[in-house]
Write a protein that holds these residues in place. Structure first.
Motif, PDB file in Angstrom:
ATOM      1  N   ILE A  72       0.808  -1.222   0.000  1.00 16.03           N
ATOM      2  CA  ILE A  72       0.000   0.000   0.000  1.00 16.03           C
ATOM      3  C   ILE A  72       0.840   1.270   0.000  1.00 16.03           C
ATOM      4  CG2 ILE A  72      -0.283   0.325   2.506  1.00 16.03           C
ATOM      5  CD1 ILE A  72      -3.325   0.801   1.795  1.00 16.03           C
ATOM      6  N   ALA A  73       2.088   1.165   0.411  1.00 18.82           N
ATOM      7  CA  ALA A  73       2.932   2.356   0.568  1.00 18.82           C
ATOM      8  C   ALA A  73       2.977   3.260  -0.664  1.00 18.82           C
ATOM      9  CB  ALA A  73       4.342   1.943   0.977  1.00 18.82           C
ATOM     10  N   PRO A  74       3.074   2.729  -1.895  1.00 16.94           N
ATOM     11  CA  PRO A  74       3.166   3.635  -3.055  1.00 16.94           C
ATOM     12  C   PRO A  74       1.942   4.525  -3.261  1.00 16.94           C
ATOM     13  CG  PRO A  74       3.852   1.396  -3.645  1.00 16.94           C
ATOM     14  CD  PRO A  74       3.220   1.313  -2.290  1.00 16.94           C
ATOM     15  N   PHE A  75       0.831   4.212  -2.616  1.00 13.29           N
ATOM     16  CA  PHE A  75      -0.415   4.948  -2.836  1.00 13.29           C
ATOM     17  C   PHE A  75      -0.691   5.990  -1.754  1.00 13.29           C
ATOM     18  CE2 PHE A  75      -0.772   0.652  -4.544  1.00 13.29           C
ATOM     19  CZ  PHE A  75      -1.078   0.908  -5.874  1.00 13.29           C
ATOM     20  N   LEU A  76       0.258   6.204  -0.834  1.00 12.81           N
ATOM     21  CA  LEU A  76      -0.004   7.017   0.349  1.00 12.81           C
ATOM     22  C   LEU A  76       0.738   8.348   0.344  1.00 12.81           C
ATOM     23  CD1 LEU A  76       0.153   4.168   3.032  1.00 12.81           C
ATOM     24  CD2 LEU A  76      -1.875   5.081   1.848  1.00 12.81           C
ATOM     25  N   LEU A  79       0.270  11.232   2.945  1.00 16.90           N
ATOM     26  CA  LEU A  79      -0.447  10.655   4.085  1.00 16.90           C
ATOM     27  C   LEU A  79       0.485   9.953   5.056  1.00 16.90           C
ATOM     28  CD1 LEU A  79      -3.481   8.958   2.274  1.00 16.90           C
ATOM     29  CD2 LEU A  79      -3.570  11.023   3.661  1.00 16.90           C
ATOM     30  N   ALA A  80       1.577   9.405   4.548  1.00 11.24           N
ATOM     31  CA  ALA A  80       2.428   8.522   5.333  1.00 11.24           C
ATOM     32  C   ALA A  80       3.884   8.678   4.904  1.00 11.24           C
ATOM     33  CB  ALA A  80       1.991   7.072   5.134  1.00 11.24           C
ATOM     34  N   PRO A  81       4.817   8.239   5.737  1.00 12.49           N
ATOM     35  CA  PRO A  81       6.216   8.255   5.317  1.00 12.49           C
ATOM     36  C   PRO A  81       6.428   7.341   4.116  1.00 12.49           C
ATOM     37  CG  PRO A  81       5.950   7.022   7.367  1.00 12.49           C
ATOM     38  CD  PRO A  81       4.649   7.709   7.106  1.00 12.49           C
ATOM     39  N   ALA A  82       7.301   7.743   3.229  1.00 11.06           N
ATOM     40  CA  ALA A  82       7.559   6.972   2.016  1.00 11.06           C
ATOM     41  C   ALA A  82       8.368   5.717   2.331  1.00 11.06           C
ATOM     42  CB  ALA A  82       8.308   7.827   1.003  1.00 11.06           C
ATOM     43  N   LEU A  83       8.050   4.644   1.648  1.00 12.50           N
ATOM     44  CA  LEU A  83       8.840   3.418   1.741  1.00 12.50           C
ATOM     45  C   LEU A  83      10.008   3.532   0.770  1.00 12.50           C
ATOM     46  CD1 LEU A  83       9.217   0.514   2.824  1.00 12.50           C
ATOM     47  CD2 LEU A  83       7.778  -0.266   0.921  1.00 12.50           C
ATOM     48  N   ARG A  84      11.228   3.535   1.309  1.00 17.46           N
ATOM     49  CA  ARG A  84      12.421   3.734   0.486  1.00 17.46           C
ATOM     50  C   ARG A  84      13.004   2.424  -0.040  1.00 17.46           C
ATOM     51  NH1 ARG A  84      11.418   8.772  -0.838  1.00 17.46           N
ATOM     52  NH2 ARG A  84      11.792  10.307   0.815  1.00 17.46           N
ATOM     53  N   TRP A  85      12.910   1.355   0.741  1.00 16.30           N
ATOM     54  CA  TRP A  85      13.458   0.080   0.303  1.00 16.30           C
ATOM     55  C   TRP A  85      12.860  -1.067   1.115  1.00 16.30           C
ATOM     56  CZ3 TRP A  85      15.700  -1.784   4.666  1.00 16.30           C
ATOM     57  CH2 TRP A  85      16.285  -0.879   5.558  1.00 16.30           C
ATOM     58  N   ARG A  86      13.017  -2.266   0.557  1.00 15.42           N
ATOM     59  CA  ARG A  86      12.559  -3.485   1.233  1.00 15.42           C
ATOM     60  C   ARG A  86      13.612  -4.553   1.072  1.00 15.42           C
ATOM     61  NH1 ARG A  86       7.102  -7.040  -0.253  1.00 15.42           N
ATOM     62  NH2 ARG A  86       7.037  -8.271   1.685  1.00 15.42           N
ATOM     63  N   ASP A  93      11.918 -10.074   6.696  1.00 15.89           N
ATOM     64  CA  ASP A  93      11.297  -9.091   5.808  1.00 15.89           C
ATOM     65  C   ASP A  93      11.425  -7.740   6.508  1.00 15.89           C
ATOM     66  OD1 ASP A  93       9.748  -7.571   4.105  1.00 15.89           O
ATOM     67  OD2 ASP A  93       8.016  -8.909   4.124  1.00 15.89           O
ATOM     68  N   LEU A  94      12.197  -6.830   5.914  1.00 22.09           N
ATOM     69  CA  LEU A  94      12.525  -5.547   6.535  1.00 22.09           C
ATOM     70  C   LEU A  94      12.129  -4.403   5.610  1.00 22.09           C
ATOM     71  CD1 LEU A  94      16.070  -6.715   7.621  1.00 22.09           C
ATOM     72  CD2 LEU A  94      14.185  -6.285   9.212  1.00 22.09           C
ATOM     73  N   LEU A  95      11.421  -3.423   6.169  1.00 20.20           N
ATOM     74  CA  LEU A  95      10.979  -2.256   5.418  1.00 20.20           C
ATOM     75  C   LEU A  95      11.722  -1.027   5.910  1.00 20.20           C
ATOM     76  CD1 LEU A  95       7.115  -2.869   5.536  1.00 20.20           C
ATOM     77  CD2 LEU A  95       8.730  -3.590   3.765  1.00 20.20           C
ATOM     78  N   GLY A  96      12.269  -0.258   4.976  1.00 20.55           N
ATOM     79  CA  GLY A  96      12.988   0.964   5.324  1.00 20.55           C
ATOM     80  C   GLY A  96      12.183   2.184   4.908  1.00 20.55           C
ATOM     81  N   PHE A  97      11.592   2.871   5.890  1.00 20.52           N
ATOM     82  CA  PHE A  97      10.753   4.034   5.626  1.00 20.52           C
ATOM     83  C   PHE A  97      11.518   5.341   5.811  1.00 20.52           C
ATOM     84  CE2 PHE A  97       7.614   0.824   6.830  1.00 20.52           C
ATOM     85  CZ  PHE A  97       6.616   1.029   5.883  1.00 20.52           C
ATOM     86  N   GLU A  98      11.077   6.355   5.112  1.00 20.07           N
ATOM     87  CA  GLU A  98      11.504   7.727   5.376  1.00 20.07           C
ATOM     88  C   GLU A  98      11.337   7.996   6.869  1.00 20.07           C
ATOM     89  OE1 GLU A  98       9.687  12.160   4.213  1.00 20.07           O
ATOM     90  OE2 GLU A  98       8.558  10.303   3.819  1.00 20.07           O
TER      91      GLU A  98
END
Length: 273
Positions: A72-76, A79-86, A93-98
């Motif tokens: 869902i991150a690309p659609f936010l 609204l939300a911090p950007a997802l920079r990498w996975r 499973d690790l998500l790197g957010f702004e």
């Protein structure tokens, strides 16, 4: 039930190396205590930037929450911090957010954050629901509704966050007024009636010290609230009373009791007010 938190230093070397392929060598790691879903939660810095990392083992029962947030991150936007990498490697499973600056929203009566959260929820209402797999609101509430017919009030095509815990709203007082708040933790993103997030907010506002009437006053700042039939709002309050009663019974804690009490107070107000 909260997930047991571990430090980033306990990641397998291969997973740590994969993270640093995106970040460069980490200079600081600040573990965070907020949130219940992640085994890894940390703010990290390197010579090239700062990120907030969330992670779960790929065999964890709630591993789906990572996949949901990544999808869902690309659609936010806005609204939300950007997802920079996975990173998906070595069983993680690790998500790197702004990394965002700011404080958790203060929901107390009189807080200047309330108007920022209302503006954020208006922006969310204006955001198209992406065509990805999401649970439906009526599906999530079907075991808690007082009557099966009540579920029709909760159905709809709109994107919802559904977890309006003030810890999931970050407010940057240095940002332009009206654009200071962002929503984090989209694991429970849902498709449903547009007014439901305002309803979820009501319960958290009451838990923060508002009367039910005051909380509904703030919900009315979101235009979609005015599209909800009165009986639909009452049905939603009833369902959430049952939901939070179950949560508090299964996991007794001061905060679950506070939310169960707030939901009960709102439902009583709807029935008598």
């Amino acid at each position: 039930m909260a997930t047991t938190r571990i430090g980033l230093d306990r990641l397998p070397p291969a997973a740590r190396t994969a993270v640093e392929e995106h970040t460069g060598p980490l200079l600081t790691v600040e573990e965070t205590i907020e949130g219940f879903n992640s085994e890894i939660a940390a703010r990290v810095t390197s010579a090239t930037g700062t990120w907030h990392i969330k992670g779960l083992r790929t065999d964890h029962p709630r591993a789906w929450t990572q996949r949901r947030e990544a999808a869902i991150a690309p659609f936010l936007t806005d609204l939300a911090p950007a997802l920079r990498w996975r990173v998906e490697t070595a069983g993680w499973d690790l998500l790197g957010f702004e990394a965002l600056d700011g404080h958790h929203a203060d929901y107390a009566p009189g807080s200047p954050d309330l108007s920022e959260v209302a503006t954020l929820l208006r922006r969310l209402n204006e955001t198209p629901c992406p065509g990805i797999e999401l649970r439906r609101a009526e599906q999530r509430l079907e075991h808690y509704a007082a009557h099966p017919d009540d579920l029709r009030y909760f159905a709809g095509p709109h994107l919802l966050h559904t977890d309006l815990n003030n810890a999931n709203v970050l407010v940057d007082a240095e940002a332009p007024q009206g654009d200071r708040a962002r929503l984090v933790d989209w694991a429970w993103a849902t498709r449903g009636a547009a007014w439901l997030d305002a309803g979820y907010w009501v319960i958290w506002l009451i838990a923060a010290g508002h009367t039910p009437a005051s909380a509904e006053h703030w919900a009315a700042e979101i235009p979609s609230w005015h599209t909800a039939p009165a009986e639909g709002i009452t049905a939603f309050a009833a369902a959430n009373t049952n939901l939070w009663s179950e949560i508090n019974t299964a996991d007794p804690d001061p905060w679950t009791l506070r939310l169960a009490t707030a939901a009960t107070a709102w439902h009583a107000h709807r029935r008598t007010g």
